[in-house]
Write an enzyme that holds these catalytic residues in place. Sequence first.
Site, PDB file in Angstrom:
ATOM      1  CB  CYS A   1       9.508  32.387  43.027  1.00 48.01           C
ATOM      2  SG  CYS A   1       9.765  34.222  42.675  1.00 48.01           S
TER       3      CYS A   1
ATOM      4  CB  CYS B   1       9.576  39.606  37.602  1.00 46.83           C
ATOM      5  SG  CYS B   1      10.690  38.540  38.609  1.00 46.83           S
TER       6      CYS B   1
ATOM      7  CD  GLN C   1      28.228  34.627  43.488  1.00 42.47           C
ATOM      8  OE1 GLN C   1      27.113  34.465  43.664  1.00 42.47           O
ATOM      9  NE2 GLN C   1      29.116  33.990  43.785  1.00 42.47           N
TER      10      GLN C   1
ATOM     11  CD  GLU D   1      35.978  30.946  35.398  1.00 44.30           C
ATOM     12  OE1 GLU D   1      35.580  30.799  36.640  1.00 44.30           O
ATOM     13  OE2 GLU D   1      35.320  30.336  34.568  1.00 44.30           O
TER      14      GLU D   1
ATOM     15  CB  CYS E   1      25.476  28.302  44.408  1.00 41.57           C
ATOM     16  SG  CYS E   1      25.993  27.525  42.979  1.00 41.57           S
TER      17      CYS E   1
HETATM   18  N1  SAH Z   1      33.834  32.949  42.498  1.00 38.33           N
HETATM   19  C1  SAH Z   1      33.232  33.579  41.264  1.00 38.33           C
HETATM   20  C2  SAH Z   1      32.550  32.417  40.244  1.00 38.33           C
HETATM   21  C3  SAH Z   1      31.589  31.535  40.758  1.00 38.33           C
HETATM   22  S1  SAH Z   1      30.575  30.848  39.504  1.00 38.33           S
HETATM   23  C4  SAH Z   1      32.204  34.471  41.755  1.00 38.33           C
HETATM   24  O1  SAH Z   1      31.775  34.556  42.991  1.00 38.33           O
HETATM   25  O2  SAH Z   1      31.841  35.362  40.855  1.00 38.33           O
HETATM   26  C5  SAH Z   1      31.599  29.318  39.043  1.00 38.33           C
HETATM   27  C6  SAH Z   1      32.697  29.723  38.322  1.00 38.33           C
HETATM   28  O3  SAH Z   1      33.267  28.288  37.916  1.00 38.33           O
HETATM   29  C7  SAH Z   1      32.025  30.064  36.737  1.00 38.33           C
HETATM   30  O4  SAH Z   1      32.675  31.444  36.260  1.00 38.33           O
HETATM   31  C8  SAH Z   1      32.468  28.904  35.754  1.00 38.33           C
HETATM   32  O5  SAH Z   1      32.854  29.393  34.414  1.00 38.33           O
HETATM   33  C9  SAH Z   1      33.791  28.343  36.357  1.00 38.33           C
HETATM   34  N2  SAH Z   1      33.801  26.904  36.240  1.00 38.33           N
HETATM   35  C10 SAH Z   1      33.011  25.973  36.022  1.00 38.33           C
HETATM   36  N3  SAH Z   1      33.787  24.824  35.685  1.00 38.33           N
HETATM   37  C11 SAH Z   1      34.745  25.162  35.901  1.00 38.33           C
HETATM   38  C12 SAH Z   1      35.937  24.078  35.943  1.00 38.33           C
HETATM   39  N4  SAH Z   1      36.031  22.579  35.925  1.00 38.33           N
HETATM   40  N5  SAH Z   1      37.255  24.722  36.250  1.00 38.33           N
HETATM   41  C13 SAH Z   1      37.313  25.807  36.529  1.00 38.33           C
HETATM   42  N6  SAH Z   1      36.435  26.905  36.301  1.00 38.33           N
HETATM   43  C14 SAH Z   1      35.244  26.339  36.105  1.00 38.33           C
END
Ligand code: SAH
Length: 400
Positions: free
Chosen positions: A25, A98, A222, A272, A347
Amino acid sequence: MVKHTTINNSTGERRCSCFKRCGGCQLDMPYKQQLEWKQSKAQRMLSRFCKVEQIIPMQSPYNYRNKVQTVYRRDRSGRLISGVFQSSTRTLTATQDCFLEDTAAQSIVAELKKLFVSFRIMPYDERTGRGILRHTLIRTAKQTGQIMLVIVTKGAMFPSKHNFVKALLQKCPQVTTVVQNICDDPMPLTLGERNNVLYGSGKIADELCSCKFLISPASFYQVNPVQTQTLYDTAVKAADIAEGKRVLDAYCGVGTIGIVCAKQGAQVVGVESNKSAVRDAIANARLNKLNNIRFVNDDAAQFICESAYKGEKFDTIIMDPPRAGSTEQFISAVAAISPHSVVYVSCKIETLERDLKLFAKCGYKAQLIQPVDMFPHTTGIENVVLLKKKVKENTNGQQN
Ligand code: SAH
């Protein structure tokens, strides 16, 4: 012994006594003040792009983390202690209660410690090369109650593993799958390529926005399931999904946002880079009986560049990159494909600010900035941003 307690003060707020040592935190202040701190930071950094809406708070901002990673060490007296690594170090801070971590996961860790001792499973010591236990990862699925335990070991050796799992399930019958992950990478808290499923299916299923999702040990999911529902609702509403709309879900993880859009009738492609997440995404599309979504295992920027070259079109691009944000290459490829709108789920506000500047240069203007509090007690600020292509005026003052 490290004293670690949470204290209820008069307002019902909890305070963590290992706040400074742990680093999990960063905001040691009442929740209302945390929200004000986040709101003013979001306004300071983003209001030049468009009005920043009020941050959506979490009703009960404790024990929300569905992913709990724990490291183990022997203390000076030889007792097994568990906790977390202080930010970017390998120093363990012992934790017991925690208030970010899921409470079911915490009680499993308490049982694991006793079992590791009785089965003589020692933490791996880099200096001596002895021991096998690197860390554990527990993932809990809020809607289904399923729980995955991943025991990460140095090397494949795991003496008496079947008896260990039997004893564990007697103490923790709520665990639905146990996986041994073999990891030789010295980086803390990483997972190796090899999984050895010791019990159950090796995955857990969860539900979000009326869709079902399977999650493997290494796939991104998430960490705050309550707020994820709000986050996805906000993103999908901003994307203005309609039957047949062509949507690209970039950085799609296990396919979550794209699947929610496909369920509402959109034609979706998810891209992805993580192979295991793509495998889960394909299984998730099947699980939700959808045939209007497909997934590509590729770098998102590379995929969009190729799509632009082939003349493919998307009406909306939803993007949810990791904390490092997106790239100039990705954003110029988006501009080349020229979707009507882009929904950016971010994020990390610093990389979002940087990327919004790039989008502005490419002719995309923010129309909505909605912060959502996904990470109470930390400085993290999640935002959903709707960007629309600026409409060019022709010489007669008419809009094209
Ligand atoms: N939208 C999803 C994942 C978000 S996290 C959700 O809400 O659960 C970001 C994701 O981007 C991860 O799964 C990671 O593996 C992917 N990622 C990171 N770099 C990337 C790239 N250059 N091209 C494609 N995917 C990527």
